[in-house]
Design an enzyme around this catalytic site. Structure first.
Site, PDB file in Angstrom:
ATOM      1  N   GLY A 159       0.794  -1.221   0.000  1.00  0.00           N
ATOM      2  CA  GLY A 159       0.000   0.000   0.000  1.00  0.00           C
ATOM      3  C   GLY A 159       0.829   1.274   0.000  1.00  0.00           C
ATOM      4  O   GLY A 159       0.504   2.236   0.702  1.00  0.00           O
ATOM      5  N   SER A 167      -0.820  -0.239  -9.195  1.00  0.00           N
ATOM      6  CA  SER A 167      -0.706  -1.069  -7.988  1.00  0.00           C
ATOM      7  C   SER A 167      -2.097  -1.521  -7.567  1.00  0.00           C
ATOM      8  O   SER A 167      -3.030  -0.721  -7.534  1.00  0.00           O
ATOM      9  CB  SER A 167      -0.065  -0.276  -6.850  1.00  0.00           C
ATOM     10  N   THR A 192       5.132  -5.268 -16.645  1.00  0.00           N
ATOM     11  CA  THR A 192       3.917  -4.850 -15.960  1.00  0.00           C
ATOM     12  C   THR A 192       4.154  -4.760 -14.454  1.00  0.00           C
ATOM     13  O   THR A 192       5.204  -5.159 -13.951  1.00  0.00           O
ATOM     14  CB  THR A 192       2.781  -5.871 -16.171  1.00  0.00           C
ATOM     15  N   ASN A 193       3.093  -4.309 -13.778  1.00  0.00           N
ATOM     16  CA  ASN A 193       3.041  -4.351 -12.321  1.00  0.00           C
ATOM     17  C   ASN A 193       2.677  -5.767 -11.876  1.00  0.00           C
ATOM     18  O   ASN A 193       2.647  -6.697 -12.687  1.00  0.00           O
ATOM     19  CB  ASN A 193       2.011  -3.327 -11.817  1.00  0.00           C
ATOM     20  N   THR A 194       2.359  -5.936 -10.599  1.00  0.00           N
ATOM     21  CA  THR A 194       1.973  -7.249 -10.064  1.00  0.00           C
ATOM     22  C   THR A 194       0.561  -7.622 -10.511  1.00  0.00           C
ATOM     23  O   THR A 194      -0.225  -6.772 -10.917  1.00  0.00           O
ATOM     24  CB  THR A 194       2.031  -7.239  -8.530  1.00  0.00           C
ATOM     25  N   TYR A 229      13.289  -7.710  -9.716  1.00  0.00           N
ATOM     26  CA  TYR A 229      13.162  -7.513  -8.263  1.00  0.00           C
ATOM     27  C   TYR A 229      12.989  -8.860  -7.574  1.00  0.00           C
ATOM     28  O   TYR A 229      13.886  -9.345  -6.891  1.00  0.00           O
ATOM     29  CB  TYR A 229      12.020  -6.546  -7.943  1.00  0.00           C
TER      30      TYR A 229
END
Length: 339
Positions: free
Chosen positions: A116, A177, A247-249, A320
């Site tokens: 968050g 996110s 991309t993001n998660t 990452y």
């Protein structure tokens, strides 16, 4: 050596292990210890690449989320990365969601987080960037504070853009996110249009103010329908954005059903995201037709799937989760081989 380190930190809670690693890298990046780290790593030079008008020492970068506050810039830099994307950072510091909020899926080499946007605020990060000795490219990933209403979300991005512009090699707008309520709505329709228009207008003002052009990329989600992806690609081109990170998660659990921690809410990263992110890169590349460069991120854990993302259309890559599971040798292998 890394396997021993990994065994130790995997005995810890995932977030505590992350924070411990950041402190280790912060220490290792200190001028007294950095030569030791460099002598251990023996990072290759890699292949320079011009993307978004920026000269990257090599095409391998650290994805956002690893060093949210820029606490370990020189430590991460010593691993051989051509660029580091710091953040996500918000206008003011915030704690993020309740703990625990990071979970390993060890058998799948995945991680679920619902952090968050926990961070110390944009001013703290900028001070760390100013003090860093790292010679590669620094990207700054910006987001909105949790309690900023969606209708005023663009104000948070503009605030961070103003602060980051003079200190960033490029800036990333994070609207994908899954861990900030309703944030992903900013990827669609009028919200998206209005946000990108405001950001490009501000970029023009800042470019004149500082007499330099700092490119701006947008980070998108992997959980897009075909029509959503087409619409996003069209909007990015229309507003002449400088780059897109794919991309993001993911919020999908298709590849990890039944595994320990798979039921946890949040964004899933690592190997389970590998194929999905590559497919998004491929489709995005087809839609963008080379008009906007793609930075590939999601599940890179070795040379083969890194190359797959390049072949799908990515010009730069970010890692990452793969770094957590495989250690610095992953960075070394990618820097040595990816052009």
């Amino acid at each position: 050596m890394y396997q021993l380190f990994r065994h130790g930190i995997f005995q810890m809670d995932a977030e505590k292990a992350h924070n411990f690693t950041i402190q280790c890298l912060k220490l290792a990046g200190n001028p007294l210890f950095k030569p030791i780290l460099k002598s251990i790593i023996h990072a290759p030079k890699g292949f320079p690449k011009m993307v978004m008008g920026v000269n990257f020492p090599n095409p391998i970068g650290l994805a956002a989320g690893a060093d949210k506050n820029g606490d370990a810039i020189d430590g991460f830099g010593a691993l051989g990365f051509g660029f580091l994307e710091l953040g996500t950072v918000t206008p003011v510091a915030q704690d993020g969601n309740a703990k625990p909020r990071q979970f390993r899926l060890i058998e799948a080499e995945g991680i679920i987080n619902r952090n968050g946007f926990n961070n110390n605020g944009i001013d703290y990060l900028i001070e760390n960037v100013k003090n860093a000795r790292y010679k590669g490219v620094i990207g700054i990933n910006i987001g909105k504070n949790k309690f900023t209403p969606l209708e005023q979300g663009k104000d948070d991005y503009i605030f961070c853009l103003n602060k980051a512009y003079n200190y960033a090699g490029y800036i990333t707008v994070n609207i994908s996110s899954p861990n900030t309520p309703d944030l992903r709505q900013l990827q669609y329709g009028d919200y998206f249009d209005d946000l990108l228009r405001s950001i490009k207008d501000r970029q023009t003002i800042l470019a004149n103010q500082y007499n330099k052009y700092v490119p701006i990329a947008v980070k998108i989600a992997p959980d897009l329908t075909e029509s959503e992806l087409v619409q996003i690609a069209d909007t990015l081109v229309r507003h002449k954005m400088d780059g897109v990170i794919a991309t993001n998660t993911t919020i999908s659990r298709d590849t990890v059903m039944g595994m320990k921690n798979a039921e946890q809410q949040g964004g899933l990263s690592g190997k389970p995201l590998q194929h999905k992110s590559t497919e998004i890169i491929k489709r995005l590349h087809q839609e963008l037709k080379g008009q906007i460069p793609i930075i590939g991120s999601g599940g890179i854990d070795g040379l083969q799937n890194a190359q797959e993302k390049i072949e799908a259309g990515a010009e730069l890559l970010q890692v990452y989760s793969g770094l957590i599971y495989h250690g610095p040798k992953l960075v070394k292998e990618l820097v040595k081989n990816i052009k």
